[in-house]
Design a protein around this motif. Structure first.
Motif, PDB file in Angstrom:
ATOM      1  N   GLU A 209      23.462  41.296  15.802  1.00 11.35           N
ATOM      2  CA  GLU A 209      22.481  40.174  16.215  1.00 11.35           C
ATOM      3  C   GLU A 209      21.412  40.028  15.136  1.00 11.35           C
ATOM      4  N   LEU A 210      20.813  41.075  14.798  1.00  7.31           N
ATOM      5  CA  LEU A 210      19.750  40.982  14.099  1.00  7.31           C
ATOM      6  C   LEU A 210      20.077  40.898  12.544  1.00  7.31           C
ATOM      7  N   GLY A 211      21.145  41.421  12.252  1.00  6.52           N
ATOM      8  CA  GLY A 211      21.700  41.136  10.692  1.00  6.52           C
ATOM      9  C   GLY A 211      22.246  39.721  10.573  1.00  6.52           C
ATOM     10  N   SER A 212      22.736  38.964  11.773  1.00  7.52           N
ATOM     11  CA  SER A 212      23.199  37.564  11.539  1.00  7.52           C
ATOM     12  C   SER A 212      21.761  36.674  11.177  1.00  7.52           C
ATOM     13  N   VAL A 213      20.640  36.978  11.457  1.00  3.96           N
ATOM     14  CA  VAL A 213      19.601  36.205  11.388  1.00  3.96           C
ATOM     15  C   VAL A 213      19.180  36.322  10.038  1.00  3.96           C
ATOM     16  N   ILE A 214      19.395  37.473   9.399  1.00  3.54           N
ATOM     17  CA  ILE A 214      19.226  37.702   7.901  1.00  3.54           C
ATOM     18  C   ILE A 214      20.164  36.852   7.083  1.00  3.54           C
ATOM     19  N   GLU A 215      21.500  36.942   7.456  1.00  3.85           N
ATOM     20  CA  GLU A 215      22.713  36.286   6.844  1.00  3.85           C
ATOM     21  C   GLU A 215      22.443  34.590   6.871  1.00  3.85           C
ATOM     22  N   HIS A 216      22.101  34.403   8.082  1.00  2.07           N
ATOM     23  CA  HIS A 216      21.585  32.856   8.154  1.00  2.07           C
ATOM     24  C   HIS A 216      20.668  32.383   7.296  1.00  2.07           C
ATOM     25  N   ALA A 217      19.696  33.207   7.303  1.00  6.30           N
ATOM     26  CA  ALA A 217      18.735  32.785   6.219  1.00  6.30           C
ATOM     27  C   ALA A 217      18.979  32.772   4.655  1.00  6.30           C
ATOM     28  N   GLY A 218      19.917  33.626   4.380  1.00  6.48           N
ATOM     29  CA  GLY A 218      20.654  33.690   3.061  1.00  6.48           C
ATOM     30  C   GLY A 218      21.525  32.588   2.902  1.00  6.48           C
ATOM     31  N   THR A 219      21.793  31.615   3.631  1.00  5.87           N
ATOM     32  CA  THR A 219      22.535  30.722   3.507  1.00  5.87           C
ATOM     33  C   THR A 219      21.908  29.329   2.980  1.00  5.87           C
ATOM     34  N   ARG A 220      20.690  29.524   3.156  1.00  3.09           N
ATOM     35  CA  ARG A 220      19.595  28.301   2.414  1.00  3.09           C
ATOM     36  C   ARG A 220      19.775  28.274   0.918  1.00  3.09           C
ATOM     37  N   GLU A 221      20.087  27.210   0.197  1.00  6.15           N
ATOM     38  CA  GLU A 221      20.168  27.013  -1.005  1.00  6.15           C
ATOM     39  C   GLU A 221      18.957  27.656  -2.048  1.00  6.15           C
ATOM     40  N   PRO A 222      19.265  28.411  -2.799  1.00  7.34           N
ATOM     41  CA  PRO A 222      20.657  28.725  -3.403  1.00  7.34           C
ATOM     42  C   PRO A 222      21.350  29.971  -2.416  1.00  7.34           C
ATOM     43  N   ALA A 223      22.389  29.573  -2.003  1.00  6.40           N
ATOM     44  CA  ALA A 223      23.127  30.439  -1.035  1.00  6.40           C
ATOM     45  C   ALA A 223      23.451  31.731  -1.615  1.00  6.40           C
TER      46      ALA A 223
ATOM     47  N   GLU B  30      35.104  52.796  19.418  1.00  9.10           N
ATOM     48  CA  GLU B  30      34.057  53.236  20.101  1.00  9.10           C
ATOM     49  C   GLU B  30      32.854  53.558  19.363  1.00  9.10           C
ATOM     50  N   LEU B  31      33.159  54.416  18.639  1.00  9.07           N
ATOM     51  CA  LEU B  31      31.977  54.715  17.662  1.00  9.07           C
ATOM     52  C   LEU B  31      31.336  53.974  16.733  1.00  9.07           C
ATOM     53  N   LEU B  32      32.034  52.978  16.172  1.00  9.57           N
ATOM     54  CA  LEU B  32      31.513  51.905  15.436  1.00  9.57           C
ATOM     55  C   LEU B  32      30.842  50.717  16.309  1.00  9.57           C
ATOM     56  N   GLY B  33      31.357  50.902  17.518  1.00 10.41           N
ATOM     57  CA  GLY B  33      30.626  49.754  18.283  1.00 10.41           C
ATOM     58  C   GLY B  33      29.382  50.383  19.229  1.00 10.41           C
ATOM     59  N   GLU B  34      29.353  51.533  19.181  1.00  6.91           N
ATOM     60  CA  GLU B  34      28.309  51.899  19.966  1.00  6.91           C
ATOM     61  C   GLU B  34      27.028  51.193  19.822  1.00  6.91           C
ATOM     62  N   ILE B  35      26.200  51.244  18.674  1.00  9.12           N
ATOM     63  CA  ILE B  35      25.181  50.535  18.348  1.00  9.12           C
ATOM     64  C   ILE B  35      25.210  49.292  17.611  1.00  9.12           C
ATOM     65  N   ASP B  36      26.475  48.748  17.511  1.00 11.89           N
ATOM     66  CA  ASP B  36      26.945  47.766  16.593  1.00 11.89           C
ATOM     67  C   ASP B  36      26.104  46.360  17.100  1.00 11.89           C
ATOM     68  N   ALA B  37      26.076  45.954  18.429  1.00 17.56           N
ATOM     69  CA  ALA B  37      25.598  44.742  18.775  1.00 17.56           C
ATOM     70  C   ALA B  37      24.289  44.427  18.587  1.00 17.56           C
ATOM     71  N   PRO B  38      23.261  45.386  18.891  1.00 24.71           N
ATOM     72  CA  PRO B  38      21.922  44.838  18.255  1.00 24.71           C
ATOM     73  C   PRO B  38      21.825  44.601  16.642  1.00 24.71           C
ATOM     74  N   LEU B  39      22.407  45.503  16.066  1.00 20.77           N
ATOM     75  CA  LEU B  39      22.276  45.445  14.639  1.00 20.77           C
ATOM     76  C   LEU B  39      23.187  44.094  14.037  1.00 20.77           C
TER      77      LEU B  39
END
Length: 480
Positions: free
Chosen positions: A214-228, A203-212
């Protein structure tokens, strides 16, 4: 604490089992190696920390990739004007950089986030800057091999030890552990503890996890562009802990369960949990030292299983007072215990190594010197320089209150003093100091003083944990 929570949340490989997070069950203590696979979050760290990292380690390849990452993210933002795109990325950058945990003079890859959510947990990553310069690295692709993990320079397995202690106590089910708890700690209902710990940490690790996340996945997706920006995916092997440490681990588990179930907000729980983790490190060091040095391996203080004591005075108590002198003697006795433990003949030889003076001196760095440094850092030991004594800072008073009293419960102040002593060896009241005197050298004693714990009453009152009663001993409670 970050390493402990990383071990908890990461998928673990068990002998003949699938990967599982948390504290998965295992039969006894497995003979095979156990491993876990932590995240590195390299793209998010580059985005969050590069601009504020140490200048000397900003490699030109990192500069180029950082600029490209920002450009790719701005291109993904839907806005009418370029300045609005730039502002949106700057706000996102401020959000993640605001969760910085440990930075100092490190390069960006070795920064860590506050472990406030599952997404913010990441493994140790080293950047071999000198080696990259020597090899003439020019591009991000050439730089990839110089990111390494597993050297334990920063996450030095302290958190891993805490996790393994808990895992063994909660799932290894040492046969005599519950009987030991029932005899000494009747208020600990051990069969419920494992579920409370695992559920509370989730519960502690999940309390504010969802929004972070979701936003973090946007950064990681941009990081897959070459050079990955490739994540480091190699497994991390667990070490080991002594079986006997299940005693202090059981106390840690119950205290942790109380903190994660408390009505504090998640960031405050993380701060309190950090203090508890530090106290567990210090307690575990002393428990294990007493097992090596104590007579026949038995506790030296009959009413405390640890066999040591930290006689504690108010933060403003001077060394010239009787209480201050006894607290100083208690600190000296603790350091002497740790000094002798690493030189004890009972220490098992590891990997065929023979003990030497140099090895013992190196071990002191992880014994009494670690105890002293960490104790000062959390406010257990004062002053920074000069003759040292034990005390409890305001944050430690809060941490111990939340750890030793389940949410919504009340205990008498006298009972709280005994729990402090029987869990951590912290002796504050006259009765506890008298019980702790057996850990001191002959001839060092303190005449009973009724007001020895008055300062702690004041600290508890300031923290909102004390209910003063006019005709009886005060009550200590935690918010429901």
């Amino acid at each position: 604490m970050s390493e402990f929570l990383l071990c908890f949340s990461s998928k673990k490989e068990l002998p003949g089992e699938k990967w599982a997070s948390g504290f998965p069950p295992f039969e006894g203590v497995p003979r095979q190696k156990l491993a876990y696979c932590p995240e590195s979050r390299l793209a998010v760290k580059l985005f969050s920390f590069f601009a504020s990292s140490k200048l000397e380690t900003r490699h030109s390849a990192h500069v180029q990739r950082f600029k490209q990452l920002i450009s790719d993210l701005e291109g993904a933002v839907e806005a009418d004007r370029p300045d609005e795109k730039h502002k949106a990325i700057a706000v996102l950058q401020e959000l993640f950089s605001g969760f910085v945990g440990v930075a100092g003079q490190r390069t960006w890859a070795t920064h860590s986030f506050i472990p406030a959510s599952r997404f913010l947990l990441s493994r140790e990553v080293d950047w071999r800057h000198s080696a990259a310069l020597k090899k003439g690295v020019q591009t991000w692709g050439e730089a990839r091999p110089y990111f390494t993990s597993g050297s334990h320079n920063f996450m030095a397995r302290g958190g891993e030890v805490l996790f393994l202690q808990l895992w063994h106590a909660l799932r290894g089910t040492p046969p005599d552990l519950q009987q030991w708890l029932e005899g000494r700690y009747p208020y600990i209902h051990w069969p419920e503890v494992a579920a409370r710990v695992e559920h509370g940490l989730d519960e502690l690790l999940g309390e504010i996890d969802a929004p972070l996340a979701e936003l973090g996945s946007v950064i990681e997706h941009a990081g897959t562009r070459e050079p990955a920006i490739e994540e480091l995916k190699n497994d991390q092997k667990f070490g080991w802990v002594p079986r006997a440490s299940s005693q202090e681990a059981a106390l840690f588990a119950w205290e942790l369960a109380n903190i994660v179930a408390s009505q504090q907000d998640s960031l405050r729980k993380v701060r309190v949990l950090q203090d508890l983790c530090c106290l567990q490190v210090l307690r575990s060091i002393c428990f294990q030292a007493a097992r090596l040095v104590g007579p026949d391996g038995q506790p030296q203080a009959a009413d405390f299983a640890g066999g040591y004591a930290w006689i504690t005075v108010g933060p403003q108590a001077g060394l010239g007072t009787d209480l201050g002198k006894v607290s100083k003697a208690s600190h000296s006795a603790t350091e002497d215990l740790l000094y002798k433990a690493v030189r004890s003949e009972e220490v098992p030889a590891l990997s065929g190594a023979s003990p030497t003076d140099a090895a013992a001196d190196k071990a002191d760095q992880h014994a009494f010197r670690l105890f002293r440094a960490l104790g000062k850092q959390i406010g257990l030991i004062v002053p920074r320089t000069g003759p040292m004594r034990f005390t409890l800072s305001g944050t430690l008073v809060e941490a111990t209150a939340l750890a030793l009293i389940p949410p919504g419960e009340r205990v008498s102040f006298d009972e709280f003093l005994w729990r402090l002593y029987r869990h951590f060896g912290i002796a504050v009241g006259a009765a506890q100091i008298e019980a702790a005197s057996s850990t001191l050298a002959e001839g060092i004693r303190l005449a009973p003083q009724r007001d020895s714990a008055a300062w702690l009453e004041d600290e508890l009152k300031r923290g909102g944990f004390l209910i003063a009663l006019s005709d009886a001993t005060p009550l200590v409670e935690t918010p429901d």
